[in-house]
Design a protein around this motif. Structure first.
Motif, short mmCIF file in Angstrom:
data_model
loop_
_atom_site.label_atom_id
_atom_site.label_comp_id
_atom_site.label_asym_id
_atom_site.label_seq_id
_atom_site.Cartn_x
_atom_site.Cartn_y
_atom_site.Cartn_z
N LEU A 151 13.62 8.57 -5.81
CA LEU A 151 12.64 8.95 -6.82
C LEU A 151 11.69 9.95 -6.17
CD1 LEU A 151 11.90 5.47 -8.47
CD2 LEU A 151 13.49 7.23 -9.22
N ARG A 152 12.11 11.19 -6.17
CA ARG A 152 11.41 12.24 -5.42
C ARG A 152 9.94 12.34 -5.83
NH1 ARG A 152 15.39 15.53 -3.11
NH2 ARG A 152 17.09 14.11 -2.58
N GLY A 153 9.11 12.56 -4.83
CA GLY A 153 7.67 12.66 -5.05
C GLY A 153 6.93 11.35 -4.92
N THR A 154 7.65 10.25 -4.70
CA THR A 154 7.01 8.95 -4.54
C THR A 154 6.30 8.87 -3.19
OG1 THR A 154 8.66 7.85 -5.93
CG2 THR A 154 7.38 6.46 -4.44
N LEU A 155 5.06 8.41 -3.21
CA LEU A 155 4.30 8.19 -1.98
C LEU A 155 4.32 6.71 -1.62
CD1 LEU A 155 1.15 10.40 -2.74
CD2 LEU A 155 3.20 11.02 -1.42
N ILE A 156 4.21 6.42 -0.32
CA ILE A 156 4.17 5.05 0.16
C ILE A 156 2.80 4.78 0.76
CG2 ILE A 156 5.16 3.36 1.76
CD1 ILE A 156 7.79 4.97 1.59
N ARG A 157 2.13 3.76 0.25
CA ARG A 157 0.79 3.42 0.73
C ARG A 157 0.86 2.05 1.41
NH1 ARG A 157 -2.59 3.45 -4.08
NH2 ARG A 157 -2.70 5.71 -3.71
N LEU A 158 0.36 1.97 2.63
CA LEU A 158 0.36 0.72 3.39
C LEU A 158 -0.98 0.02 3.23
CD1 LEU A 158 2.03 1.88 6.74
CD2 LEU A 158 3.12 1.19 4.60
N ALA A 159 -0.93 -1.24 2.81
CA ALA A 159 -2.16 -2.02 2.72
C ALA A 159 -2.72 -2.22 4.12
CB ALA A 159 -1.87 -3.36 2.06
N PRO A 160 -4.03 -2.24 4.27
CA PRO A 160 -4.61 -2.43 5.60
C PRO A 160 -4.32 -3.84 6.12
CG PRO A 160 -6.32 -2.51 3.93
CD PRO A 160 -5.07 -2.08 3.24
N PRO A 161 -4.17 -3.98 7.44
CA PRO A 161 -3.97 -5.33 8.01
C PRO A 161 -5.25 -6.14 7.89
CG PRO A 161 -4.16 -3.67 9.74
CD PRO A 161 -4.14 -2.93 8.44
N PRO A 162 -5.15 -7.46 8.01
CA PRO A 162 -3.93 -8.23 8.29
C PRO A 162 -3.04 -8.36 7.06
CG PRO A 162 -5.77 -9.72 7.95
CD PRO A 162 -6.34 -8.33 7.91
N HIS A 163 -1.73 -8.35 7.29
CA HIS A 163 -0.78 -8.47 6.20
C HIS A 163 -0.37 -9.93 6.01
CE1 HIS A 163 0.14 -4.15 7.56
NE2 HIS A 163 -0.60 -4.10 6.48
N ARG A 164 -0.09 -10.29 4.79
CA ARG A 164 0.26 -11.68 4.50
C ARG A 164 1.58 -12.06 5.17
NH1 ARG A 164 4.11 -12.14 0.54
NH2 ARG A 164 4.65 -10.23 -0.58
N MET A 223 9.05 -2.49 -6.96
CA MET A 223 8.84 -1.19 -6.31
C MET A 223 9.32 -0.05 -7.19
SD MET A 223 9.77 -1.54 -2.27
CE MET A 223 8.88 -2.59 -1.14
N LEU A 224 10.48 -0.21 -7.81
CA LEU A 224 11.01 0.83 -8.70
C LEU A 224 10.05 1.07 -9.87
CD1 LEU A 224 14.78 -0.18 -8.79
CD2 LEU A 224 13.84 1.93 -7.84
N ALA A 225 9.54 -0.01 -10.45
CA ALA A 225 8.63 0.12 -11.58
C ALA A 225 7.33 0.81 -11.16
CB ALA A 225 8.33 -1.26 -12.18
N GLU A 226 6.81 0.45 -9.99
CA GLU A 226 5.57 1.06 -9.50
C GLU A 226 5.77 2.53 -9.22
OE1 GLU A 226 2.10 0.16 -6.16
OE2 GLU A 226 4.12 -0.61 -5.85
#
Length: 311
Positions: free
Chosen positions: A262-275, A195-198
């Motif tokens: 890490l200011r400015g980072t966006l969080i994107r949720l993968a669409p369901p169904p989730h693994r 996550m940090l690297a991404e």
């Protein structure tokens, strides 16, 4: 257990290098063995004696140093295909590393042997009801090459015990901490570091399983526990033990904590169904790990990101 040196195999890696340092901090004489120590790890280990080379080739030299205890962490964790191995070849290499080290330890007069296993022996469906944890009572069913080698290793370690030679296996779960790096035998970083690297490279963290909850062991805490545990194996009596009951964090909460730093980072949720993701690990056995005051994720991230946290 005598006061002779403690041998740590795989000590050039992320987890076992910290275990070697924890033993050193505890006043134990340490032998750190690995195929290769990079310059950064060698510098961190400092005055700890290092034995470098393929484990099967260095075993005679290690036996001559008469370890009183062995912590066996040397393992191939990368998938067989990434190393151009068959599943059978992957399993053979891991089990041979273990059985040869067990034989060396017994012949050299070691009194205790700890095999580092993994929560990877479990499949998500092995677990109890949602919100609970996998414990030593949970039956593992995973059959990938890595999981099979770890389960076989637990059985082999137990079978090798005899009078004067106590053995035990310790299952590790999600571990994070400083100095984590990719190496040939371990080609995937933990989720925190991914996550940090991404976030740093793209400014976005994509979550494949936002509702997943995982236990997180801060490596310095875990290593201190293992350093204490090696002297209590005989008294504890557990054939297979989980490394305590570390704090739990959801993947979404983890991503948000990183985004705050890490200011400015966006969080994107993968669409369901989730693994599906296995439930968190925990232990129902009393051990030295019960007393660990685990470092929480917020504090740990501030230690991993001192510059960003100060902005």
């Amino acid at each position: 257990m005598s006061d002779g040196p403690v041998l740590v195999t795989g000590a050039g890696g992320f987890v076992c290098s910290e275990i070697a340092l924890a033993l050193h901090r505890a006043g134990r004489q340490v032998l750190a063995a690995d195929r290769h120590f990079d310059s950064a790890t060698a510098a961190r280990l400092g005055t700890i004696r290092r034995i470098e080379g393929p484990l099967d080739e260095t075993l005679p030299a290690l036996a001559a140093l008469a370890p009183s205890a062995v912590i066996h962490g040397a393992a191939i964790t990368a998938a067989p295909a990434r190393l151009e191995l068959s599943r059978a070849g992957h399993i053979r290499r891991n089990t041979e590393l273990l059985t040869r080290t067990l034989e060396m330890a017994r012949g050299a007069g070691a009194r205790a042997f700890l095999f580092l296993s993994s929560m990877g022996v479990f499949e998500p469906q092995d677990g109890p009801a949602p919100g609970e944890r996998f414990t030593e009572a949970t039956t593992p069913t995973a059959l990938c090459a890595y999981a099979a080698a770890k389960r076989a290793g637990e059985l082999l370690t137990e079978a090798a015990a005899e009078d004067g030679f106590v053995t035990s296996s310790l299952r590790l779960g999600n571990v994070f901490g400083p100095h984590e790096a990719v190496r040939e035998s371990r080609q995937r970083l933990c989720l925190v570091q991914r996550m940090l690297a991404e976030a740093r490279s793209s400014g976005v963290i994509t979550l494949d399983a936002p509702e997943a909850h995982r236990e997180w062991s801060w490596l310095p805490d875990l290593a201190d526990g293992i350093a204490a545990h090696i002297g209590t194996i005989a008294a504890n009596g557990a054939r297979v033990l989980h490394a305590g009951t570390p704090p739990v964090q959801s993947d979404l909460a983890l991503a948000r904590a990183i985004a705050e730093r890490l200011r400015g980072t966006l969080i994107r949720l993968a669409p369901p169904p989730h693994r599906p993701v296995r439930p968190p690990m925990g232990s129902d056995h009393e051990s030295v790990f019960t007393a660990i005051d685990w470092t929480g994720m917020e504090t740990a991230l501030d230690r991993l990101l001192p510059v960003e946290a100060a902005l």
